[in-house]
Enzyme design. Structure first.
Site, PDB file in Angstrom:
ATOM      1  N   CYS A 257       0.806  -1.224   0.000  1.00 42.90           N
ATOM      2  CA  CYS A 257       0.000   0.000   0.000  1.00 42.90           C
ATOM      3  C   CYS A 257       0.839   1.274   0.000  1.00 42.90           C
ATOM      4  O   CYS A 257       0.329   2.360  -0.286  1.00 42.90           O
ATOM      5  CB  CYS A 257      -0.955   0.008   1.190  1.00 42.90           C
ATOM      6  SG  CYS A 257      -2.067  -1.410   1.235  1.00 42.90           S
TER       7      CYS A 257
ATOM      8  N   HIS B   6      -3.201   7.168   2.252  1.00 43.23           N
ATOM      9  CA  HIS B   6      -3.637   5.870   1.739  1.00 43.23           C
ATOM     10  C   HIS B   6      -5.046   5.600   2.254  1.00 43.23           C
ATOM     11  O   HIS B   6      -5.331   5.761   3.436  1.00 43.23           O
ATOM     12  CB  HIS B   6      -2.679   4.776   2.194  1.00 43.23           C
ATOM     13  CG  HIS B   6      -3.186   3.391   1.982  1.00 43.23           C
ATOM     14  ND1 HIS B   6      -3.705   2.971   0.773  1.00 43.23           N
ATOM     15  CD2 HIS B   6      -3.272   2.327   2.830  1.00 43.23           C
ATOM     16  CE1 HIS B   6      -4.082   1.708   0.884  1.00 43.23           C
ATOM     17  NE2 HIS B   6      -3.842   1.294   2.117  1.00 43.23           N
TER      18      HIS B   6
ATOM     19  N   ASN C 100     -10.187  -0.178  -0.051  1.00 43.13           N
ATOM     20  CA  ASN C 100      -8.733  -0.117  -0.033  1.00 43.13           C
ATOM     21  C   ASN C 100      -8.211  -0.702  -1.341  1.00 43.13           C
ATOM     22  O   ASN C 100      -8.301  -1.903  -1.569  1.00 43.13           O
ATOM     23  CB  ASN C 100      -8.206  -0.915   1.167  1.00 43.13           C
ATOM     24  CG  ASN C 100      -6.697  -0.873   1.299  1.00 43.13           C
ATOM     25  OD1 ASN C 100      -5.984  -0.481   0.380  1.00 43.13           O
ATOM     26  ND2 ASN C 100      -6.196  -1.301   2.455  1.00 43.13           N
TER      27      ASN C 100
END
Length: 328
Positions: A122, A255, A285
């Site tokens: 990520c 993020h 996500n």
């Protein structure tokens, strides 16, 4: 003359298939897994996500986002001298050939172009931007295409409601170009392999077969605790490198993993929530794609404007984390 790197174009791509929490809950119920819209929203802030169709790979989404970014930068594909693509879900098993090379082929870019993948989960987009920034400042390339692209739906265990409800598919891209004006003001990257087991795919390939699990595994509480701790610190580190204070940040683009982590980071930086770009509610996500997806959306809807200071930061498996402070 001092040479800088500057973001000159943004683009993104989302698969057409949008899955709401209720739709996902209905699908999981057929497997005997109980969840609900309320349960998912209360723990993550996610209301929907997108899933790629059969045969759609990270390179397809990445190439679509890249075309939009190149067009926004006023360039042609062959103006690109390097492609840096962040992904944890590459087109090919083992990650070779690299997905960046597949994107290069799909964009029709000639062999003057370098291409490579970056694996920082990520945090991948932040790592990739930092790499591109270094190449541009060194004078090696004039225009670098940076992409984050993921098809996380392919590595989710839909028997595990604690992870399968969180992730989605998508891609985001930016063109970074050499500039006489400051663009990327500071970067900061970190990793701590002692936390490798809290977010990972624990399986491995041996003699053509998978040993262990090929699904994503996450210790949610451990990830949450570590993320909240490191994101504030790395943002402040980037600010210190740039000689700036947090009140000079126009937009925070973290993020997009969990709304509570994002809000906690903004609060620790003393930023009002109105200064934070949020897409986790609609995208879930999307790992390395989440920051460039959010950036592109905010650029195209007019929130992020030229001359504004944007803090982008991510944290992911490895454990990795980093931040990029950029003037648009």
């Amino acid at each position: 003359m001092t040479l800088y790197s500057k973001i000159t174009g943004t683009g993104s791509a989302l698969p057409p298939k949008r899955v709401t929490n209720q739709q996902l809950a209905d699908q999981l119920a057929t497997r005997g897994i109980e969840t609900s819209d309320e349960w998912i929203v209360s723990r993550s802030g996610i209301s929907a996500r997108h899933y790629a169709g059969e045969g759609v790979n990270a390179s397809d989404l990445g190439a679509e986002a890249a075309r939009k970014a190149i067009e926004a930068a006023g360039l042609q594909p062959n103006d690109i001298g390097m492609i840096v693509l962040a992904t944890s879900t590459p087109d090919h098993f083992g990650g070779f050939p690299s997905t960046a090379c597949i994107v290069q082929q799909k964009l029709g870019i000639g062999n003057h172009c370098a291409a490579m993948d970056v694996q920082a989960v990520c945090s991948g987009f932040v790592y990739a931007v930092s790499i591109a920034d270094s190449f541009i400042k060194a004078g090696a390339h004039k225009h670098v295409l940076v992409i984050g692209s993921e098809v996380f739906s392919r590595i989710l265990n839909f028997e595990d409601r604690t992870t399968c409800v969180l992730f989605g598919d998508g891609a985001g891209a930016v063109v970074m170009s050499a500039s006489e004006e400051p663009g990327v003001l500071a970067t900061a990257l970190h990793a701590d392999g002692s936390h490798a087991d809290i977010l990972c795919i624990p399986g491995r390939v041996s003699h053509g077969a998978v040993e262990g699990s090929a699904f994503l595994h996450m210790d949610g509480q451990a990830v949450f605790k570590l993320a909240v701790s490191v994101l504030e610190k790395v943002a402040k580190e980037a600010l210190e490198k740039a000689g700036m204070a947090s009140d000079q940040i126009d937009w925070l683009i973290p993020h997009q993993a969990n709304i509570r982590i994002m809000q906690g980071t903004a609060k620790k930086l003393g930023l009002p929530l109105e200064k934070m770009v949020v897409t986790v509610d609609q995208h879930g996500n999307t790992s390395a794609a989440s920051i460039p997806l959010a950036l592109d959306q905010a650029v195209r809807d007019g929130r992020v404007r030229p001359g504004q200071n944007v803090m982008m930061e991510g944290v992911g498996g490895g454990f990795t984390w980093g931040a990029v402070l950029a003037r648009m």
